[in-house]
Design a protein around this motif. Structure first.
Motif, PDB file in Angstrom:
ATOM      1  N   TYR A  54      70.976 108.778  75.496  1.00 29.32           N
ATOM      2  CA  TYR A  54      72.404 108.990  75.670  1.00 29.32           C
ATOM      3  C   TYR A  54      73.160 107.870  74.970  1.00 29.32           C
ATOM      4  CZ  TYR A  54      71.515 105.616  79.408  1.00 29.32           C
ATOM      5  OH  TYR A  54      71.111 104.531  80.119  1.00 29.32           O
ATOM      6  N   VAL A  55      74.446 108.099  74.759  1.00 35.46           N
ATOM      7  CA  VAL A  55      75.309 107.105  74.131  1.00 35.46           C
ATOM      8  C   VAL A  55      76.498 106.879  75.059  1.00 35.46           C
ATOM      9  CG1 VAL A  55      76.761 106.569  72.140  1.00 35.46           C
ATOM     10  CG2 VAL A  55      74.633 107.841  71.818  1.00 35.46           C
ATOM     11  N   LYS A  56      76.798 105.591  75.332  1.00 34.84           N
ATOM     12  CA  LYS A  56      77.910 105.241  76.210  1.00 34.84           C
ATOM     13  C   LYS A  56      78.665 104.075  75.593  1.00 34.84           C
ATOM     14  CE  LYS A  56      80.069 105.293  80.258  1.00 34.84           C
ATOM     15  NZ  LYS A  56      80.919 106.388  80.664  1.00 34.84           N
ATOM     16  N   LEU A  57      79.998 104.169  75.539  1.00 36.20           N
ATOM     17  CA  LEU A  57      80.835 103.102  74.997  1.00 36.20           C
ATOM     18  C   LEU A  57      81.589 102.440  76.142  1.00 36.20           C
ATOM     19  CD1 LEU A  57      82.115 101.693  72.464  1.00 36.20           C
ATOM     20  CD2 LEU A  57      83.918 103.423  72.617  1.00 36.20           C
ATOM     21  N   GLY A  58      81.590 101.105  76.176  1.00 36.45           N
ATOM     22  CA  GLY A  58      82.328 100.403  77.223  1.00 36.45           C
ATOM     23  C   GLY A  58      82.283  98.901  77.042  1.00 36.45           C
ATOM     24  N   HIS A  59      82.844  98.200  78.043  1.00 33.83           N
ATOM     25  CA  HIS A  59      82.831  96.742  78.098  1.00 33.83           C
ATOM     26  C   HIS A  59      81.622  96.294  78.903  1.00 33.83           C
ATOM     27  CE1 HIS A  59      87.119  97.724  77.524  1.00 33.83           C
ATOM     28  NE2 HIS A  59      87.204  96.557  76.919  1.00 33.83           N
TER      29      HIS A  59
ATOM     30  N   ASN B 112      91.371  95.978  75.736  1.00 35.28           N
ATOM     31  CA  ASN B 112      91.005  97.153  74.953  1.00 35.28           C
ATOM     32  C   ASN B 112      90.998  96.806  73.463  1.00 35.28           C
ATOM     33  OD1 ASN B 112      90.255  99.776  74.496  1.00 35.28           O
ATOM     34  ND2 ASN B 112      92.348 100.537  74.405  1.00 35.28           N
ATOM     35  N   VAL B 113      90.040  95.918  73.103  1.00 32.38           N
ATOM     36  CA  VAL B 113      89.876  95.518  71.707  1.00 32.38           C
ATOM     37  C   VAL B 113      88.439  95.818  71.292  1.00 32.38           C
ATOM     38  CG1 VAL B 113      91.693  93.770  71.745  1.00 32.38           C
ATOM     39  CG2 VAL B 113      89.358  93.131  72.364  1.00 32.38           C
ATOM     40  N   ASP B 114      88.255  96.169  70.023  1.00 31.64           N
ATOM     41  CA  ASP B 114      86.939  96.568  69.538  1.00 31.64           C
ATOM     42  C   ASP B 114      85.888  95.473  69.674  1.00 31.64           C
ATOM     43  OD1 ASP B 114      87.949  99.051  68.987  1.00 31.64           O
ATOM     44  OD2 ASP B 114      87.990  98.783  66.802  1.00 31.64           O
ATOM     45  N   ALA B 115      86.291  94.198  69.609  1.00 30.27           N
ATOM     46  CA  ALA B 115      85.336  93.094  69.719  1.00 30.27           C
ATOM     47  C   ALA B 115      84.678  93.046  71.101  1.00 30.27           C
ATOM     48  CB  ALA B 115      86.023  91.772  69.425  1.00 30.27           C
ATOM     49  N   GLN B 116      85.308  93.686  72.104  1.00 29.71           N
ATOM     50  CA  GLN B 116      84.759  93.720  73.454  1.00 29.71           C
ATOM     51  C   GLN B 116      84.126  95.060  73.797  1.00 29.71           C
ATOM     52  OE1 GLN B 116      87.694  92.567  76.352  1.00 29.71           O
ATOM     53  NE2 GLN B 116      87.688  90.453  75.702  1.00 29.71           N
ATOM     54  N   LEU B 117      84.102  95.982  72.875  1.00 26.27           N
ATOM     55  CA  LEU B 117      83.520  97.296  73.143  1.00 26.27           C
ATOM     56  C   LEU B 117      82.112  97.369  72.565  1.00 26.27           C
ATOM     57  CD1 LEU B 117      86.595  99.601  72.497  1.00 26.27           C
ATOM     58  CD2 LEU B 117      85.530  99.073  74.702  1.00 26.27           C
ATOM     59  N   TRP B 118      81.189  97.906  73.370  1.00 25.18           N
ATOM     60  CA  TRP B 118      79.780  97.992  73.004  1.00 25.18           C
ATOM     61  C   TRP B 118      79.292  99.421  73.165  1.00 25.18           C
ATOM     62  CZ3 TRP B 118      77.467  93.507  71.264  1.00 25.18           C
ATOM     63  CH2 TRP B 118      78.182  92.329  71.485  1.00 25.18           C
ATOM     64  N   THR B 119      78.548  99.896  72.172  1.00 24.72           N
ATOM     65  CA  THR B 119      77.935 101.219  72.244  1.00 24.72           C
ATOM     66  C   THR B 119      76.488 101.040  72.686  1.00 24.72           C
ATOM     67  OG1 THR B 119      79.337 102.049  70.463  1.00 24.72           O
ATOM     68  CG2 THR B 119      77.342 103.312  70.964  1.00 24.72           C
ATOM     69  N   VAL B 120      76.170 101.615  73.838  1.00 27.23           N
ATOM     70  CA  VAL B 120      74.811 101.560  74.382  1.00 27.23           C
ATOM     71  C   VAL B 120      74.117 102.874  74.037  1.00 27.23           C
ATOM     72  CG1 VAL B 120      73.432 101.424  76.488  1.00 27.23           C
ATOM     73  CG2 VAL B 120      75.511 100.037  76.262  1.00 27.23           C
ATOM     74  N   THR B 121      72.986 102.796  73.339  1.00 19.12           N
ATOM     75  CA  THR B 121      72.219 103.974  72.951  1.00 19.12           C
ATOM     76  C   THR B 121      70.807 103.836  73.497  1.00 19.12           C
ATOM     77  OG1 THR B 121      73.486 104.131  70.893  1.00 19.12           O
ATOM     78  CG2 THR B 121      71.432 105.386  71.020  1.00 19.12           C
TER      79      THR B 121
ATOM     80  N   ILE C  58      72.263  98.058  71.677  1.00 22.54           N
ATOM     81  CA  ILE C  58      73.624  97.749  72.123  1.00 22.54           C
ATOM     82  C   ILE C  58      74.376  97.195  70.917  1.00 22.54           C
ATOM     83  CG2 ILE C  58      75.035  96.438  73.731  1.00 22.54           C
ATOM     84  CD1 ILE C  58      72.609  96.392  75.634  1.00 22.54           C
ATOM     85  N   LYS C  59      75.358  97.965  70.433  1.00 18.58           N
ATOM     86  CA  LYS C  59      76.035  97.662  69.170  1.00 18.58           C
ATOM     87  C   LYS C  59      77.517  97.372  69.409  1.00 18.58           C
ATOM     88  CE  LYS C  59      76.408  99.703  64.554  1.00 18.58           C
ATOM     89  NZ  LYS C  59      76.068 100.888  63.753  1.00 18.58           N
ATOM     90  N   ASN C  60      78.015  96.290  68.795  1.00 22.32           N
ATOM     91  CA  ASN C  60      79.422  95.936  68.921  1.00 22.32           C
ATOM     92  C   ASN C  60      80.282  96.831  68.034  1.00 22.32           C
ATOM     93  OD1 ASN C  60      81.846  93.960  67.869  1.00 22.32           O
ATOM     94  ND2 ASN C  60      81.348  93.666  70.019  1.00 22.32           N
ATOM     95  N   LYS C  61      81.376  97.344  68.581  1.00 22.13           N
ATOM     96  CA  LYS C  61      82.218  98.282  67.837  1.00 22.13           C
ATOM     97  C   LYS C  61      82.963  97.607  66.690  1.00 22.13           C
ATOM     98  CE  LYS C  61      85.708 101.862  68.316  1.00 22.13           C
ATOM     99  NZ  LYS C  61      86.628 102.565  69.206  1.00 22.13           N
ATOM    100  N   ALA C  62      83.389  96.368  66.875  1.00 16.25           N
ATOM    101  CA  ALA C  62      84.192  95.701  65.847  1.00 16.25           C
ATOM    102  C   ALA C  62      83.383  95.318  64.616  1.00 16.25           C
ATOM    103  CB  ALA C  62      84.860  94.460  66.426  1.00 16.25           C
ATOM    104  N   ASN C  63      82.242  94.670  64.811  1.00 16.63           N
ATOM    105  CA  ASN C  63      81.503  94.168  63.657  1.00 16.63           C
ATOM    106  C   ASN C  63      80.290  95.022  63.288  1.00 16.63           C
ATOM    107  OD1 ASN C  63      79.472  93.407  65.482  1.00 16.63           O
ATOM    108  ND2 ASN C  63      80.137  91.269  65.548  1.00 16.63           N
ATOM    109  N   GLY C  64      79.960  96.042  64.101  1.00 12.52           N
ATOM    110  CA  GLY C  64      78.840  96.926  63.794  1.00 12.52           C
ATOM    111  C   GLY C  64      77.487  96.260  63.915  1.00 12.52           C
ATOM    112  N   ARG C  65      77.438  95.100  64.565  1.00 16.17           N
ATOM    113  CA  ARG C  65      76.187  94.355  64.720  1.00 16.17           C
ATOM    114  C   ARG C  65      75.590  94.598  66.095  1.00 16.17           C
ATOM    115  NH1 ARG C  65      76.489  89.427  61.029  1.00 16.17           N
ATOM    116  NH2 ARG C  65      75.238  88.360  62.600  1.00 16.17           N
ATOM    117  N   TYR C  66      74.263  94.439  66.201  1.00 10.35           N
ATOM    118  CA  TYR C  66      73.536  94.698  67.435  1.00 10.35           C
ATOM    119  C   TYR C  66      73.360  93.432  68.271  1.00 10.35           C
ATOM    120  CZ  TYR C  66      72.246  99.207  65.480  1.00 10.35           C
ATOM    121  OH  TYR C  66      72.281 100.467  64.947  1.00 10.35           O
ATOM    122  N   LEU C  67      73.470  93.586  69.589  1.00  8.86           N
ATOM    123  CA  LEU C  67      73.197  92.484  70.500  1.00  8.86           C
ATOM    124  C   LEU C  67      71.724  92.108  70.372  1.00  8.86           C
ATOM    125  CD1 LEU C  67      74.272  90.648  72.781  1.00  8.86           C
ATOM    126  CD2 LEU C  67      73.547  92.423  74.391  1.00  8.86           C
TER     127      LEU C  67
END
Length: 195
Positions: free
Chosen positions: A35-40, A66-75, A89-98
């Motif tokens: 699944y894919v979930k976007l959140g803080h 509500n800024v992209d630097a704090q949003l993470w996509t969990v896949t 776990i990918k950051n929305k702003a920079n497209g980099r993975y935790l």
């Protein structure tokens, strides 16, 4: 907030009420049951949100915005590790993975200090984070590894930790530690995924 119990369970697939999607992420394929979930990612103790800068630095801020630097996509889950599910776990702003781990692998003489950052992600190992807990409202994010390639013991966990606002770091065994080492699973090492 009182100190939480140190007892943890792995993330149950059934308890997570997220959409089931088949997705592809970079150079590797995510299973169809992922699944894919976007959140803080908010810290239980401080209330701060995990933030990534453009150059990959990871910090915890005073408040969630509500800024992209704090949003993470969990896949995920993209696999299992020691009874816990593994995620990208990918950051929305920079497209980099935790990334949680060590800057360099252990060798016969020493282990380098634990680190947390975001990485571009060129392979599966660089983009995988283990999530341990009963669900995304109460989870410890960690990297599990065996120093010197010794399986199954001694084993070490390096956990995403915070001591307060502005701080996010990797907590793990000290340099040269050869015994089994684990997280403390307290509230500063516990995170929740919120909208």
């Amino acid at each position: 907030m009182s100190q939480k119990s140190s007892r943890r369970r792995r993330l149950p697939r059934v308890a997570l009420a997220f959409a089931t999607l088949a997705v592809s992420a970079g150079s590797f394929t995510v299973p169809a049951n992922a699944y894919v979930k976007l959140g803080h990612l908010q810290n239980w103790a401080s209330g701060g949100c995990l933030t990534s800068t453009a150059d990959g630095l990871v910090v915890s801020t005073a408040s969630c915005q509500n800024v992209d630097a704090q949003l993470w996509t969990v896949t995920g889950p993209v696999g299992m590790e020691n009874g816990s599910e593994v995620f990208n776990i990918k950051n929305k702003a920079n497209g980099r993975y935790l990334w949680i781990g060590r800057l360099h692998p252990c060798n016969a003489h020493q282990c380098y200090e634990p680190a947390v950052k975001t990485v571009v992600g060129t392979g599966e190992e660089e983009t995988r984070v283990t999530a341990r807990g009963p669900g995304w409202y109460d989870v410890t994010l960690l990297h599990h590894y065996y120093p010197n390639g010794v399986v199954p013991f001694p084993s070490h966990n390096i956990c995403l930790d915070s001591v307060g606002i502005g701080s996010a770091y990797a907590w793990g065994p000290p340099m040269g530690n050869s015994g089994q080492y684990d997280c403390n699973y307290g509230t500063y090492q516990t995170w929740r995924l919120i909208p």
